[in-house]
Every structure is written in structure tokens, then in C-alpha cells.
Design an enzyme around this catalytic site. Structure first.
Site, PDB file in Angstrom:
ATOM      1  CD  GLU A  16      -1.112   0.726   9.758  1.00 64.53           C
ATOM      2  OE1 GLU A  16      -2.073   0.656  10.566  1.00 64.53           O
ATOM      3  OE2 GLU A  16      -0.938  -0.064   8.831  1.00 64.53           O
ATOM      4  CG  ASP A  33      -1.846   1.182   1.300  1.00 67.18           C
ATOM      5  OD1 ASP A  33      -1.631   2.151   0.535  1.00 67.18           O
ATOM      6  OD2 ASP A  33      -2.777   1.151   2.116  1.00 67.18           O
ATOM      7  CD  GLU A  73      -6.976  -5.023  12.666  1.00 61.01           C
ATOM      8  OE1 GLU A  73      -6.009  -4.230  12.798  1.00 61.01           O
ATOM      9  OE2 GLU A  73      -7.018  -5.903  11.787  1.00 61.01           O
ATOM     10  CG  HIS A  75      -4.294  -1.677   3.657  1.00 56.29           C
ATOM     11  ND1 HIS A  75      -3.497  -0.609   3.999  1.00 56.29           N
ATOM     12  CD2 HIS A  75      -4.556  -2.335   4.811  1.00 56.29           C
ATOM     13  CE1 HIS A  75      -3.276  -0.618   5.304  1.00 56.29           C
ATOM     14  NE2 HIS A  75      -3.906  -1.655   5.819  1.00 56.29           N
TER      15      HIS A  75
END
Length: 536
Positions: free
Chosen positions: A258, A165, A267, A416
Site C-alpha cells: 500500500e 479505512d 511520501e 483516509h
């Protein structure tokens, strides 16, 4: 090596190749007299001491109740321990580097360290096992979810997907390299380091030392990649473990990570990023990224609505091998609409200018991410049928030299993450200038994601609107953990955005489109690009 571990032993010894204190040039090797590491509990306190010959080495004593051991390589480990603090705040500022003679002794030492430490911290169960208190991560995340999560990110193919990405990776690289002044001579912690690529960027920018913390098996690959880049790797230490549990020998000047998932918060890694801030970052230290924004706007997409509704048509069969499936049609219909749609869409589908919800990573508390409530208020730009709420995010790298945004907005280069859309099973009609209100309510759950509750309402429009009132409301409940990965590129839309509601077809009026049944001419018609907004 001496006695085995357990309540009956008084000490356990290992012969080392060398030992040195990380914060000084003091080093002791076994060139003449062997260096011995001794685990002992002579005074009822489990401790690790080092001695050479008959003399103990001053300054190298380790309290096992407040220490952590990290494997830096096949023959080298790092032991960090809590230093005394008059303010009674935990501060891990002492580090002892240990070098072993062979890999077998290294494995035995780590096993012994873990056993002695568990005995110093835990309680013994009737069967002789030791119960150790769970970490903050373990207390809030379901074990099966955590296992799948770390297994997923422990595979190189998924790391490759993120590395390729180029919007993501290129923006991180630019944000770091363009702000060398923030990294030069500084200690950096890479939270959830993955392949270690951000750690290598930080080292390229002149970081004094980088601690790459990674809980999955990817830590081993990261160590291999970093070792293969020795010029940078000599200033990087990979620590395998969760940021909620790992201990570092010093505080960080900068955190880099990230931590973004779908809709920014999926998440729940943002929580780990905040925990790392509270545990490792010096006061007024920098965070890359420092701010996140969730952008939202109502959208109109008849094709998507029909596509989702058509999925449930299977359950309208009244004679499926002699079985009537229709009793499950309603449940199936709602089930398909409970999936957020992940794809890249044409920004011309937006019905209103977007609004945003800001998360300041420097100030937000971890608990603030457990439940996120966003009031919604828009003004429709066109008259159409609203099918739901479209969402995307961006993050800010607030460097001292250059400020950079990484965006996942529709119309921008696709990442992505794509974008996400929450689709209503009952669309609402709006006119140009009409006010749309509602609420986006997200509640975190233990499968590392969120349950989304969305409500959109069209307020009264036209004469009498000053009295207020709601004339249409539609709600839905979605699970961010279970999205529909449509992930196509933006589709051509031949329908003009200002088309009036009475011209739109209902879902039940449109049969499923099977491209294999179309001839070449029909396929070409479907693939023709749409006209610009307002072309009709």
C-alpha cells in the site's frame, strides 16, 4: 564466546542451539556435540563458518561481505547470503536458520555480525569508526524526514487509522481473496508491511511464504500480531529493514503493498515499491496494485477561496499592540495559497470532465517519479470562476480472476486519503465550451514529498477563437508536504454551478463567518442542502 571484535582478533566463536539450511531439510543441533559459529578473517576475507566438534559443516559457510542477518524471534535468526551467479547478477538464494540458547547470546551474535560485516564492507576513519556507504534511500531522503516518517508509522494509532479505512482495507482483502489463484503456492513480498495485515491476507489466500518487509518499529508489532495468528503466521517472515537494503533468500512471485500517499505520490513510497520490484520480483511476476491513475479537473468553490483568503486578514491589522502587521500581509496571503487543501468535496463543484495521468507500476522506472510533468487540457461545462485544480487517484489490482479498483474519487465512499485541491490565489473566468489549458509539474524533494507548480489558462473564446491566444493565466507553487487538512465531509453549496461571473462576490467583499456569532435560525439556513446542478 571468544575474543572481542576488532583488527587484532583472528576469530570469534558462539555456541548455538541449532543451525539449518533454509532450502533443504539439513539441520544440525547441539544435543550431543555443540554447534559452533565462528567469525574469522584468516585469509583476509571476513567469513562466518559453522562446525561441530573439530569438523566444519559443509555448505554452511557465509561470506560476510555479501550477507544479511534478520531477527525472526528472541532466539531465532535468518542469515541470507549471495550465491554465485555466472551472469554476475546479485542473487540471494541461500538461507541459514540459526537458533540460539538464550537472548543474551542472540544479541551478542547480532552485534558481532554487524561489526564484522562493517569491517568487511567499510573503510576505517582516523578515529577508528567505520564508514559504510549509504543506501539509495539514505542518499535521496533527508535524515530528519525519514526519522519522522518511520516514527509516525511505527505507532499503532496511525496503523489503526488506516485499518479502519474500510474502503481501503476491504478493497485489499477482496482483491487478494478473490484472486486466490494468483497467491496459492506462491512466494509473496509485502513492501512496507506496517501492521502485517496484507501479509496475513496473502497467507489466507494460500501463499506458500510471505516476507513482510517493514523499516519502522511497527515491525515488532507486526511480528507479535503474526505470532498471535499461528495458522497463518507459520508462513510469514517479518524482516525489519528498508526494501532498499533488505535481502531475501528467494525471489517473489507477487509483490503486495500500500504505497499510495496523498495525490498518489506523496511520501515517495512508490519509488520503494518500484525498487522492490526490480530487486525481488521474478520476471512477469504480479504486482498488487499494478497501475495508478491521477485524476484532475478544474473546480469552482467560492466558499473555499474566501476561507483561505480570510486566513491572511490577521496580517491586515495596522495597530496590533502598537505594531503595523500589514508589511507581512502579502507573504501570508501567498503562504496560505501554497498549501494544497485535503478534504472531501462535492463533485458538483467540478467545472469540466476530468482527465487522468497513468502510472504503470510494472514498467515505470524509479527515476520517472523524480519529476512528473502533466499537460492539462479541458473544456468547461459551465460558465463560472475557476478557483484551481482538484485531484484524486485510483489504483488497479489486476488479478487473474477479478480486477478491482480502489478509488478516492469525490462522490465515492470517503477514504483516509480524501481528495486534494490546488487553489489559485487569482481565479480565472471561463464560459461554457471554453478551453482550459495548463500544466501540472511535480518535482520530488528530499523531505519525501513534491513541490507542485500549477498553471491554468483560459483560451480565447467566441468570435476569433480560431486564431488562438490566451486571455487569462494564473499560476501557483505548492508544497505537497505541507497541506491544509480541511478534511470535512462534502459541504452544502447553495450556489448553482452555472452562475455567471458577475454574480459572484469577491474575497474582499465577504467578511469572515464566525458561527458562534450566529443564532439558531441562521445556522439552520447555512446547513440547508444545495439544489441539484442546473436547478435554477
Amino acid at each position: 564466546m571468544g575474543d572481542s571484535t576488532g583488527h587484532k582478533h583472528k576469530h570469534l566463536e558462539f555456541t548455538l542451539a541449532a543451525v539449518s539450511e533454509l532450502s533443504s531439510s539439513s539441520s544440525v543441533s547441539s544435543s550431543s556435540t555443540p554447534v559452533i559459529a565462528r567469525f574469522s578473517a584468516d585469509d583476509g576475507v571476513a567469513a562466518l563458518r559453522f562446525h561441530q566438534g573439530s569438523e566444519f559443516i559443509d555448505g554452511f559457510n557465509v561470506d560476510l561481505g555479501t550477507s544479511q542477518l534478520f531477527k525472526l524471534g528472541p532466539l531465532q535468526s535468518l542469515c541470507v547470503s549471495e550465491s554465485a551467479d555466472t551472469n554476475k547478477e546479485k542473487s540471494y538464494s541461500r538461507g541459514v536458520s540459526i537458533r540460539f540458547r538464550n537472548e543474551e547470546e542472540s544479541r551478542d551474535f547480532h552485534s558481532a555480525f554487524e561489526q564484522w560485516q562493517m569491517e568487511s564492507k567499510g573503510t576505517h576513519l582516523p578515529n577508528g569508526d567505520i564508514s559504510v556507504s549509504k543506501s539509495k534511500f539514505d542518499n535521496k531522503i533527508e535524515p530528519s524526514s525519514a526519522k519522522m516518517y518511520f516514527h509516525y508509522y511505527g505507532q499503532l494509532l496511525h496503523q489503526q487509522n488506516m485499518l479502519q479505512d474500510y474502503v481501503r482495507t476491504g478493497t485489499y482483502y477482496a482483491a487478494v481473496i478473490e484472486n486466490r489463484v494468483d497467491f496459492t503456492g506462491c512466494v509473496v513480498v509485502d513492501v512496507g508491511a506496517g501492521s502485517g495485515i496484507l501479509s496475513l491476507f496473502a497467507a489466507q489466500a494460500g501463499a506458500k511464504h510471505v516476507y513482510a518487509v517493514e523499516a519502522s518499529e511497527m515491525a515488532d508489532y507486526a511480528r507479535k500480531l503474526i505470532t498471535g495468528n499461528p495458522t497463518l503466521g507459520q508462513r510469514i517472515t517479518v524482516i525489519k529493514g528498508k526494501v532498499e537494503e533488505a535481502e531475501l533468500p528467494e525471489k517473489a512471485d507477487i509483490l503486495i503493498s500500500e504505497p499510495m500517499g496523498t495525490l498518489l505520490v506523496n511520501e515517495r513510497m512508490l519509488e520503494s515499491y518500484i525498487i522492490a520490484r526490480d530487486r525481488f520480483l521474478v520476471p512477469n511476476g504480479k504486482m498488487f496494485p499494478s497501475t495508478g491513475r491521477i485524476h484532475m479537473a478544474p473546480f469552482s468553490d467560492e466558499y473555499l477561496f474566501v476561507e483561505i483568503a480570510n486566513k491572511a486578514l490577521f496580517w491586515q491589522q495596522q495597530n496590533y499592540y502598537g505594531v503595523d502587521l500589514t508589511p507581512l500581509y502579502g507573504s501570508a496571503f501567498q503562504g496560505y495559497f501554497s498549501q494544497p487543501v485535503v478534504d472531501a468535496f462535492d463533485p458538483r463543484l467540478l467545472v469540466c470532465p476530468p482527465m487522468c495521468h497513468v502510472l504503470n507500476f510494472n514498467e515505470i522506472k524509479e527515476e520517472d517519479l523524480y519529476e512528473i510533468d502533466i499537460p492539462l487540457k479541458f473544456t468547461a461545462s459551465v460558465g463560472t470562476r475557476v478557483h484551481g485544480l482538484a485531484c484524486w487517484f485510483d489504483v488497479l489490482f489486476n488479478g487473474s480472476t477479478v480486477q478491482r479498483w480502489l478509488t478516492t474519487a469525490p462522490g465515492a465512499p470517503t477514504t483516509h486519503w480524501y481528495q486534494i485541491r490546488c487553489v489559485l490565489s487569482q481565479p480565472i473566468y471561463v464560459m461554457a465550451g471554453q478551453e482550459i489549458t495548463g500544466q501540472l509539474h511535480m518535482i520530488a524533494h528530499n523531505a519525501q514529498s513534491y513541490t507542485i507548480y500549477l498553471t491554468l489558462s483560459a483560451k480565447m473564446w467566441g468570435p476569433g477563437a480560431e486564431q488562438g491566444g490566451i486571455i487569462q493565466t494564473s499560476s501557483c507553487k505548492l508544497d505537497l508536504k505541507e497541506p491544509y487538512y480541511r478534511m470535512s465531509q462534502p459541504q452544502p453549496y447553495t450556489m448553482a454551478q452555472d452562475q455567471q461571473p458577475h454574480q459572484l462576490l469577491q474575497a474582499e467583499d465577504i467578511p469572515p463567518i464566525h458561527t458562534e456569532d450566529l443564532d439558531l435560525e441562521e445556522l439552520e439556513l447555512l446547513q440547508q442542502p444545495s439544489e441539484p446542478l442546473g436547478a435554477q
